[in-house]
Design a protein around this motif. Structure first.
Motif, short mmCIF file in Angstrom:
data_model
loop_
_atom_site.label_atom_id
_atom_site.label_comp_id
_atom_site.label_asym_id
_atom_site.label_seq_id
_atom_site.Cartn_x
_atom_site.Cartn_y
_atom_site.Cartn_z
N LYS A 45 -1.57 11.47 0.85
CA LYS A 45 -1.78 10.03 0.85
C LYS A 45 -2.80 9.55 1.87
CE LYS A 45 2.42 9.43 3.55
NZ LYS A 45 3.69 8.77 3.71
N THR A 48 -8.08 9.80 1.82
CA THR A 48 -9.31 8.99 1.85
C THR A 48 -9.78 8.79 3.28
OG1 THR A 48 -8.33 7.81 0.02
CG2 THR A 48 -10.34 6.90 0.95
N MET A 218 8.55 -5.19 4.44
CA MET A 218 8.29 -4.72 3.08
C MET A 218 8.62 -3.23 2.98
SD MET A 218 4.74 -6.75 2.48
CE MET A 218 3.77 -6.12 3.83
N PRO A 219 9.14 -2.83 1.81
CA PRO A 219 9.52 -1.42 1.65
C PRO A 219 8.29 -0.52 1.51
CG PRO A 219 9.78 -2.57 -0.42
CD PRO A 219 9.39 -3.60 0.59
N ARG A 220 8.53 0.77 1.60
CA ARG A 220 7.44 1.74 1.54
C ARG A 220 6.74 1.73 0.17
NH1 ARG A 220 6.78 6.70 4.84
NH2 ARG A 220 8.26 5.71 6.20
N ASP A 221 7.55 1.69 -0.90
CA ASP A 221 6.95 1.58 -2.24
C ASP A 221 6.64 0.12 -2.48
OD1 ASP A 221 7.49 4.19 -2.48
OD2 ASP A 221 9.28 3.93 -3.71
N LEU A 222 5.50 -0.28 -1.97
CA LEU A 222 5.27 -1.70 -1.81
C LEU A 222 4.51 -2.22 -3.01
CD1 LEU A 222 3.79 -2.73 1.59
CD2 LEU A 222 3.73 -4.15 -0.42
N ASN A 223 5.20 -2.59 -4.08
CA ASN A 223 4.44 -3.06 -5.23
C ASN A 223 4.71 -4.50 -5.60
OD1 ASN A 223 6.95 -2.50 -6.16
ND2 ASN A 223 6.34 -0.70 -7.34
N ASP A 224 5.52 -5.20 -4.81
CA ASP A 224 5.81 -6.58 -5.15
C ASP A 224 6.25 -7.35 -3.92
OD1 ASP A 224 6.38 -8.89 -6.59
OD2 ASP A 224 8.47 -8.29 -6.84
N LYS A 247 -2.23 -0.38 0.79
CA LYS A 247 -1.43 -0.78 -0.37
C LYS A 247 -0.86 -2.18 -0.17
CE LYS A 247 2.30 1.94 1.51
NZ LYS A 247 3.31 2.95 1.38
N ALA A 250 -3.69 -4.69 -0.75
CA ALA A 250 -4.02 -4.86 -2.17
C ALA A 250 -2.94 -5.66 -2.89
CB ALA A 250 -4.20 -3.50 -2.83
N THR A 251 -1.67 -5.29 -2.64
CA THR A 251 -0.57 -6.01 -3.28
C THR A 251 -0.59 -7.48 -2.89
OG1 THR A 251 0.71 -3.98 -3.13
CG2 THR A 251 1.91 -5.97 -3.68
N ARG A 254 -3.53 -9.47 -4.41
CA ARG A 254 -3.31 -9.73 -5.84
C ARG A 254 -2.32 -10.87 -6.03
NH1 ARG A 254 -2.75 -6.04 -10.91
NH2 ARG A 254 -3.08 -7.79 -12.24
N VAL B 128 -3.84 1.89 -3.75
CA VAL B 128 -3.18 1.04 -4.74
C VAL B 128 -4.24 0.51 -5.70
CG1 VAL B 128 -2.17 -1.23 -4.97
CG2 VAL B 128 -1.21 0.37 -3.35
N VAL B 222 1.12 -3.57 -9.30
CA VAL B 222 0.11 -2.64 -8.81
C VAL B 222 0.62 -1.23 -9.08
CG1 VAL B 222 -0.74 -4.17 -7.03
CG2 VAL B 222 1.13 -2.64 -6.52
N TYR B 227 4.25 5.80 -6.68
CA TYR B 227 5.19 4.73 -6.98
C TYR B 227 6.13 5.07 -8.14
CZ TYR B 227 2.99 1.32 -3.87
OH TYR B 227 2.54 0.65 -2.78
#
Lengths: 413, 300
Positions: A45, A48, A218-224, A247, A250-251, A254, B128, B222, B227
């Motif tokens: 992870k 980059t 925010m949680p580690r799997d941060l998608n919302d 992440k 970006a989340t 958006r 992401v 995302v 994930y």
């Protein structure tokens, strides 16, 4: 026949022992080359940024070798880095560093990428009493454990967003309000780095007696984070602070766009890494983004010239970079520390070199470098840039500001 | 916590935002969960790679978006590609573990999940990503409630897909064969059904459904290579709560879970948003256990 066998066995074991003895002593300085070791992330992870950092290390090494290398005891030495891929896992970092010390005999180290892997590295450095100059681990917990062999050229994590608070106080006063009227909403990822950033913010908010109305993790799997942003809509804070690596940026970008969040001041870490301007366009206008370094700053040093010069050199050396990531710049700066330290110590003795690192003080394209007794760099401040019409302009601290702060932010301009 | 609840009672309009966001994302959860229920019910394979199928579908739509194809058109392509991928996975892996014990298939699909996540990471990097639909965002109630058009479209598409799958299962020969195999594979074989092909088709169909869900998720949320696990857990929670073969139950549970997550995040803080999911799973299991014990007593 038995004696013959015994002889072979004895000579073989002697040879092995000899190798084991000779190996390390030669390996740290091989002929006219000084070997620096680094276990850094080429896969996983952190890959980059791990590769950005490697490019930075390589460029630093290249420049120093071009300029005649490192002079110790009247002799010139070249620098070389021996890399291993730590696969972005701290456990692997620790194993590989042990290997670099024990098998490869390396005695001087450059850091891994990320606070988590650097945390795994620090105890190994202490155990073998070998110094590491790191450039990519900003967590403040690295510098309150009393480590003696860990030095960092970058600003520590609690400084990342703290300057936004004083900026908000300034704005409030300019608008005839009290700083203590400022309402803060914040959401930080539940990881060591982001929680450090949060601690820095809380400390400064307390100074101004500001009110924290939202404090989400925010949680580690941060998608919302839409539920947090719904709270922002309801409570209308004056400042919104977010940090959760690329992440998170970006989340957040958006969903701030999709939910039309109109908070007048928004600060987000890792804006550049997440490429939010390219992805979310004008909706990111007015975001404040902290950065360790920017090519527009007026720093200057003798190795790369000015920050702008470094920017040019880097882009010329590596294809495909539109912007030079600060991760690369600070990696190069940490190589410069090694050159200065070897020459100051005029020795390869690890303890002498360590003491030399602790006492050096010099200017670089990356900013001034001077280490605190805890190992962090006292010389360089954290810089705050604002996205203005798609460009990143320095707005704070005022000493280095190139543009005035745009407040309140107007997203669609 | 009480502060947050009082916001909701003082300004009920924010409930609308939470419920809408929950329903929109819940629909995609339900889709992925339905695929899981299918594979679980028909083949008795608990597919731990479910979430990674979803994320892979998302990456397909995102990648096509980068090539200039609108992600909404990327969705059908994602469905087709994932169908093929599912078939391939069945032939190479699942076929070999399907009649082994539960543990073997769990391990196999878990391994598959890891390989897929790492492959995505190597191919697309760990950032992401979001597929941009560039549709408008509507605001209501003085900007207190915002609805992105893409979320509405995604919600409608979920509905359409669910109907298509149901009709397919009811009316087509293959659908009937799948249902027959689910009831009794031995009897189905005796009746001349090629159960191996049925299994392959079922697994591929599941992958295709995940591909659709993933494409929609890449447009409204995302995606990131790692994930997948979150989506797999959600699918398991939904199927555990609803049971397989119970499509209305799966849809209800999916939508409910979406809404619960939003409320969990709002009231308890974002750190508890996903904890709500796992908390629900525990609650469901306890409730099931109590129910079963009662049932056993009745039988005795």
């Amino acid at each position: 026949m038995n004696t013959k066998r015994l002889l072979t066995a004895v000579s073989a074991s002697l040879a092995v022992a000899g190798l084991a003895l000779a190996g390390p002593a030669q390996a740290k300085v091989e002929g006219d080359t000084i070997i620096l070791g680094s276990a850094i992330s080429f896969t996983g992870k952190y890959s980059t940024n791990g590769i950005h950092a490697k490019n930075g290390y390589d460029l630093g090494v290249k420049r120093i070798n071009e300029m005649g290398g490192v002079k110790v005891g009247g002799k010139s030495y070249k620098l070389k880095v021996q890399y291993y891929d730590d696969e972005s896992t701290p456990l692997r970092t620790a194993q590989l560093l042990e290997r670099l010390v024990n098998q490869d005999g390396v005695k001087y180290f450059l850091g891994p990428y990320s606070s988590a892997t650097t945390k795994a590295a620090a105890p190994i450095m202490e155990k073998y009493k070998v110094p590491m100059v790191e450039a990519e681990g900003a967590s403040r917990s690295l510098f309150n454990k009393g480590y003696k062999y860990l030095f960092a050229v970058l600003s520590t994590s609690e400084q990342y967003l703290a300057s936004t608070i004083s900026l908000a106080a300034e704005v409030a006063e300019k608008n005839g309000k009290k700083p203590s009227d400022v309402k803060i909403a914040m959401a930080f990822e539940n990881d060591p780095f982001s929680l450090d950033v949060r601690a820095g913010v809380l400390e400064d908010a307390k100074k101004f007696n500001m009110k924290v109305v939202i404090d989400d993790k925010m949680p580690r799997d941060l998608n919302d984070i839409s539920s947090t942003l719904t709270k922002v809509k309801a409570l209308k804070p004056d400042v919104l602070l977010l940090s959760g690596h690329s992440k998170g940026a970006a989340t957040a970008a958006r969903q701030i766009k999709e939910m039309k969040i109109d908070t007048p001041m928004i600060a987000v870490t890792h804006c550049e890494a997440a490429k939010i301007v390219a992805k979310f366009g004008a909706s990111t206008n007015g975001y404040l983004c902290p950065t360790q370094w920017a090519e527009t700053l007026s720093y200057k040093g003798k190795y790369f010239g000015s920050a702008a010069d470094y920017d040019k050199t880097f882009k010329k050396t590596y294809d495909g970079y539109k912007n030079v990531p600060y991760q690369a710049a600070q990696a190069s700066a940490s190589v410069l520390v090694w050159k200065e330290a070897f020459e100051k110590a005029n020795s390869f003795d690890t303890d002498k070199v360590r003491d030399a690192i602790a006492s050096i003080e010099f200017e670089t394209f990356y900013g001034p470098i001077k280490f605190a007794p805890e190992g962090n760099n006292l010389g360089k401040p954290m810089v705050l840039r604002q996205i203005q019409k798609g460009a990143f302009n320095v707005v704070a601290p005022s000493k280095y500001a190139s543009h005035p702060l745009a407040w309140p932010r107007k997203p669609e301009e | 916590m009480w502060d947050n609840i009082s916001i909701l009672t003082a300004a009920p309009v924010f409930n609308i935002q939470l419920i809408l966001d929950g329903l929109f994302i819940g629909a995609t959860f339900a889709l992925a969960a339905y695929g899981l229920a299918l594979v679980w019910g028909v083949m008795n394979v608990k597919n731990l790679a479910q979430g990674d199928f979803v994320i892979t579908g998302g990456y397909i739509a995102w990648w096509l978006g980068k090539q200039g194809i609108h992600p909404l058109w990327g969705m059908p392509i994602s469905i087709v590609v994932m169908f093929g991928f599912g078939w391939l996975v069945y032939i190479t892996i699942i076929r070999r573990v399907i009649d082994k014990d539960l543990f073997t298939s769990l391990l196999a699909t878990f391994g598959l999940a890891i390989v897929m996540a790492q492959a995505l990471n190597l191919m697309f990097g760990p950032e992401v990503q979001t597929a941009e639909s560039d549709y408008a965002v509507r605001s209501y109630f003085n900007n207190s409630v915002t609805v992105a058009d893409i979320k509405l479209i995604a919600f409608a598409l979920c509905g359409v897909l669910a109907v298509v799958v149901v009709l397919f299962m009811k009316n087509s020969r293959m659908g009937q064969a799948i249902r027959a195999t689910a009831q009794d594979p031995r009897a189905a074989r005796v009746m001349g059904i090629d159960t191996d092909k049925v299994y392959a088709f079922t697994y591929a169909l599941n992958a295709a459904i995940c591909g659709a869900a993933g494409a929609l998720i890449s447009m409204i949320w995302v995606i990131q290579p790692f994930y997948g696990i979150g989506h797999a857990i959600r699918a398991f929670v939904i199927v555990t709560a609803a049971g397989f073969g119970n499509l209305p139950g799966v849809i209800l549970a999916g939508l409910g879970l979406g809404v619960m997550e939003q409320y969990g995040g709002f009231v308890l803080g974002a750190e508890f948003q996903q904890a709500t999911v796992v908390g629900l799973l525990v609650a469901v299991l306890i409730w099931r256990q109590i129910e079963m014990r009662r049932h056993r007593q009745v039988v005795q």
